[in-house]
Design an enzyme around this catalytic site. Structure first.
Site, short mmCIF file in Angstrom:
data_model
loop_
_atom_site.label_atom_id
_atom_site.label_comp_id
_atom_site.label_asym_id
_atom_site.label_seq_id
_atom_site.Cartn_x
_atom_site.Cartn_y
_atom_site.Cartn_z
CG HIS A 99 -1.60 0.87 0.96
ND1 HIS A 99 -2.36 1.84 2.39
CD2 HIS A 99 -3.67 1.00 0.30
CE1 HIS A 99 -3.84 2.66 1.34
NE2 HIS A 99 -3.72 1.79 0.62
CG HIS A 103 -1.91 0.21 -4.09
ND1 HIS A 103 -2.27 -1.21 -4.79
CD2 HIS A 103 -2.67 0.71 -3.49
CE1 HIS A 103 -3.89 -1.49 -4.52
NE2 HIS A 103 -4.04 -0.38 -3.48
#
Length: 142
Positions: A99, A103
């Site tokens: 994350h 991403h």
């Protein structure tokens, strides 16, 4: 922007776009640029401006927003979009292996790919802009 990055971004509208290659190219460029900038004794503001343009999210996001005429539609310039993408990217923790800003760039590219095929421009612009809100809030907490 390096010729390798420009060449890769020509395929940003395809499903087979290689986000990890973009991450690799921007990461390598970042290391070289930091070394050069530190040796050139630029002021901190100039240093930050140079480095921020080398994240994965900024060149891809600017290219996608350019393709959909987002700047024209919202009556803003490219530097505003770039700064906004930099701010979003800065709110991700680079230590998180998944994350992170790469991403976010991957989600933006995939979403733009599908939206281009499914939605009119007004809905598309709104969708691209809103896309980052939940991620940006979540990223500050991780």
């Amino acid at each position: 922007m390096s010729p390798d990055i420009e060449l890769l971004l020509k395929d940003e509208a395809t499903w087979s776009f290689d986000i990890l290659k973009l991450e690799s190219l921007t990461s390598k460029k970042l290391v070289v640029t930091i070394n050069w900038l530190m040796s050139s004794r630029l002021c901190l503001q100039d240093f930050a401006r140079w480095v921020s343009f080398l994240s994965t999210l900024v060149p891809l996001g600017v290219k996608i927003f350019e393709r959909f005429d987002v700047c024209e539609y919202l009556s803003i310039d490219e530097s505003t979009v770039s700064q906004w993408l930099q701010l979003i990217g800065a709110n991700y923790h680079s230590q998180n292996p998944y994350h992170n800003a790469t991403h976010a760039a991957d989600v933006l590219q995939a979403t733009a790919y599908f939206l281009e095929k499914l939605r009119p421009k007004v809905e598309l612009t709104f969708s691209l802009y809103v896309l980052f809100l939940p991620d940006a809030v979540f990223a500050r907490r991780c």
